[in-house]
Design a protein around this motif. Sequence first.
Motif, PDB file in Angstrom:
ATOM      1  N   LYS A  11       3.769  -6.530  -3.739  1.00  0.00           N
ATOM      2  CA  LYS A  11       5.423  -6.429  -4.102  1.00  0.00           C
ATOM      3  C   LYS A  11       6.179  -6.427  -2.616  1.00  0.00           C
ATOM      4  CE  LYS A  11       5.951  -5.371  -8.255  1.00  0.00           C
ATOM      5  NZ  LYS A  11       6.452  -6.445  -9.141  1.00  0.00           N
ATOM      6  N   ILE A  12       5.287  -5.995  -1.534  1.00  0.00           N
ATOM      7  CA  ILE A  12       6.240  -6.194  -0.287  1.00  0.00           C
ATOM      8  C   ILE A  12       6.591  -7.709  -0.066  1.00  0.00           C
ATOM      9  CG2 ILE A  12       4.204  -6.024   1.019  1.00  0.00           C
ATOM     10  CD1 ILE A  12       7.529  -4.493   1.903  1.00  0.00           C
ATOM     11  N   ARG A  13       5.540  -8.413  -0.310  1.00  0.00           N
ATOM     12  CA  ARG A  13       5.764 -10.038   0.021  1.00  0.00           C
ATOM     13  C   ARG A  13       6.945 -10.319  -0.880  1.00  0.00           C
ATOM     14  NH1 ARG A  13       2.434 -14.784   2.039  1.00  0.00           N
ATOM     15  NH2 ARG A  13       3.441 -16.359   1.070  1.00  0.00           N
ATOM     16  N   GLU A  14       6.806 -10.081  -2.127  1.00  0.00           N
ATOM     17  CA  GLU A  14       7.649 -10.623  -3.110  1.00  0.00           C
ATOM     18  C   GLU A  14       8.939 -10.091  -2.848  1.00  0.00           C
ATOM     19  OE1 GLU A  14       8.266  -9.761  -7.525  1.00  0.00           O
ATOM     20  OE2 GLU A  14       6.228 -10.109  -7.029  1.00  0.00           O
ATOM     21  N   ILE A  15       9.389  -8.701  -2.269  1.00  0.00           N
ATOM     22  CA  ILE A  15      10.748  -8.376  -1.749  1.00  0.00           C
ATOM     23  C   ILE A  15      11.271  -9.172  -0.445  1.00  0.00           C
ATOM     24  CG2 ILE A  15      11.927  -6.341  -0.780  1.00  0.00           C
ATOM     25  CD1 ILE A  15      10.138  -4.784  -2.885  1.00  0.00           C
ATOM     26  N   ALA A  16      10.259  -9.347   0.339  1.00  0.00           N
ATOM     27  CA  ALA A  16      10.556 -10.085   1.725  1.00  0.00           C
ATOM     28  C   ALA A  16      10.578 -11.383   1.441  1.00  0.00           C
ATOM     29  CB  ALA A  16       9.098  -9.922   2.546  1.00  0.00           C
TER      30      ALA A  16
END
Length: 124
Positions: A11-16
Amino acid sequence: MKGGVAINTPKIREIAIKLIHVPIINKFAKFKYTDTTNGFRAHNIKVFKDERIQPFRYGTFPTYALIHYLTVIVPQLEYPVTEIPVLRQYPANAKTPTRISPLKGNLDLLKILWKLGRKKYNPK
């Protein structure tokens, strides 16, 4: 992009990617990319010979800086750019395979974006 598939992306990668990396790179490049973090690239040999780009400057491009520099400079210089759909898949029940450390790697990436915006990688 249509036809591309992302499976188990953290999720953090997707958001970033969606909220930081893509909008910043798109603004600098003046091109609408859908995924600026995918490492699969192909460039015409003319890009590497272009005196306005000069990608083979020793010590200029630490870590992933060159791939981001090319992503920005190539459309700026009006070379044709095409994206194709790809599959990005992470294991479902295992540690995310990455060489980018969560803190230092992401800080390095932010530094690269900062330098891109200030044209620090452009030839003098």
